[in-house]
Motif scaffolding. Sequence first.
Motif, mmCIF file in Angstrom:
data_model
loop_
_atom_site.group_PDB
_atom_site.id
_atom_site.type_symbol
_atom_site.label_atom_id
_atom_site.label_comp_id
_atom_site.label_asym_id
_atom_site.label_seq_id
_atom_site.Cartn_x
_atom_site.Cartn_y
_atom_site.Cartn_z
ATOM 1 N N UNK A 75 1.471 1.738 -5.083
ATOM 2 C CA UNK A 75 1.670 0.750 -6.141
ATOM 3 C C UNK A 75 3.145 0.412 -6.321
ATOM 4 N N UNK A 76 4.008 1.151 -5.658
ATOM 5 C CA UNK A 76 5.449 0.989 -5.865
ATOM 6 C C UNK A 76 5.941 -0.411 -5.500
ATOM 7 N N UNK A 77 5.560 -0.885 -4.328
ATOM 8 C CA UNK A 77 5.914 -2.264 -3.974
ATOM 9 C C UNK A 77 5.039 -2.735 -2.819
ATOM 10 N N UNK A 78 5.084 -4.026 -2.575
ATOM 11 C CA UNK A 78 4.218 -4.622 -1.560
ATOM 12 C C UNK A 78 4.549 -4.149 -0.154
ATOM 13 N N UNK A 79 5.826 -3.890 0.127
ATOM 14 C CA UNK A 79 6.215 -3.434 1.462
ATOM 15 C C UNK A 79 5.604 -2.079 1.789
ATOM 16 N N UNK A 80 5.631 -1.171 0.833
ATOM 17 C CA UNK A 80 5.026 0.147 1.046
ATOM 18 C C UNK A 80 3.519 0.005 1.198
ATOM 19 N N UNK A 81 2.901 -0.821 0.371
ATOM 20 C CA UNK A 81 1.452 -1.023 0.453
ATOM 21 C C UNK A 81 1.061 -1.570 1.824
ATOM 22 N N UNK A 82 1.828 -2.532 2.341
ATOM 23 C CA UNK A 82 1.549 -3.088 3.679
ATOM 24 C C UNK A 82 1.729 -2.030 4.767
ATOM 25 N N UNK A 83 2.784 -1.244 4.672
ATOM 26 C CA UNK A 83 3.048 -0.200 5.670
ATOM 27 C C UNK A 83 1.944 0.851 5.663
ATOM 28 N N UNK A 84 1.482 1.229 4.491
ATOM 29 C CA UNK A 84 0.394 2.209 4.383
ATOM 30 C C UNK A 84 -0.888 1.631 4.970
ATOM 31 N N UNK A 85 -1.192 0.381 4.658
ATOM 32 C CA UNK A 85 -2.388 -0.272 5.182
ATOM 33 C C UNK A 85 -2.356 -0.314 6.718
ATOM 34 N N UNK A 86 -1.224 -0.753 7.272
ATOM 35 C CA UNK A 86 -1.093 -0.836 8.725
ATOM 36 C C UNK A 86 -1.155 0.544 9.368
ATOM 37 N N UNK A 87 -0.566 1.525 8.735
ATOM 38 C CA UNK A 87 -0.591 2.887 9.274
ATOM 39 C C UNK A 87 -2.014 3.429 9.312
ATOM 40 N N UNK A 88 -2.739 3.228 8.231
ATOM 41 C CA UNK A 88 -4.138 3.688 8.207
ATOM 42 C C UNK A 88 -4.973 2.966 9.257
ATOM 43 N N UNK A 89 -4.757 1.672 9.411
ATOM 44 C CA UNK A 89 -5.497 0.899 10.411
ATOM 45 C C UNK A 89 -5.165 1.387 11.826
ATOM 46 N N UNK A 90 -3.910 1.677 12.079
ATOM 47 C CA UNK A 90 -3.512 2.168 13.405
ATOM 48 C C UNK A 90 -4.127 3.536 13.695
ATOM 49 N N UNK A 91 -4.170 4.396 12.698
ATOM 50 C CA UNK A 91 -4.779 5.721 12.877
ATOM 51 C C UNK A 91 -6.263 5.579 13.167
ATOM 52 N N UNK A 92 -6.945 4.721 12.430
ATOM 53 C CA UNK A 92 -8.378 4.508 12.671
ATOM 54 C C UNK A 92 -8.623 3.957 14.079
ATOM 55 N N UNK A 93 -7.792 3.023 14.518
ATOM 56 C CA UNK A 93 -7.932 2.461 15.849
ATOM 57 C C UNK A 93 -7.673 3.521 16.923
#
Length: 99
Positions: A75-93
Amino acid sequence: MNHTPGPWSFHEASRSNEFAIRDYGSSGGYAPIAIVKGDKRSTFAQSAANARLISAAPFLLEALREMLVHCQDEERNDDIARAVYKSRAAILKATGETK
């Protein structure tokens, strides 16, 4: 099924424009994990860069998992939220997990 543990390394194979990615830990480096082959449209440097990226996969996966442990405040900022989203997606892939 889990992937072959890292670290992985790459070395120029016996054929031109071809690289072998190997795990020297569990297999002793005998059985390649992957072979990266170039073709007439790719350069030696491109094939080497692809092999280098593939050989970094176990390290990258571990780094993403570790980063997510320390980035709990999405919730801190949009950049962190995007990085977390992309990181989770990369791990799942990378792992084939569904969540």
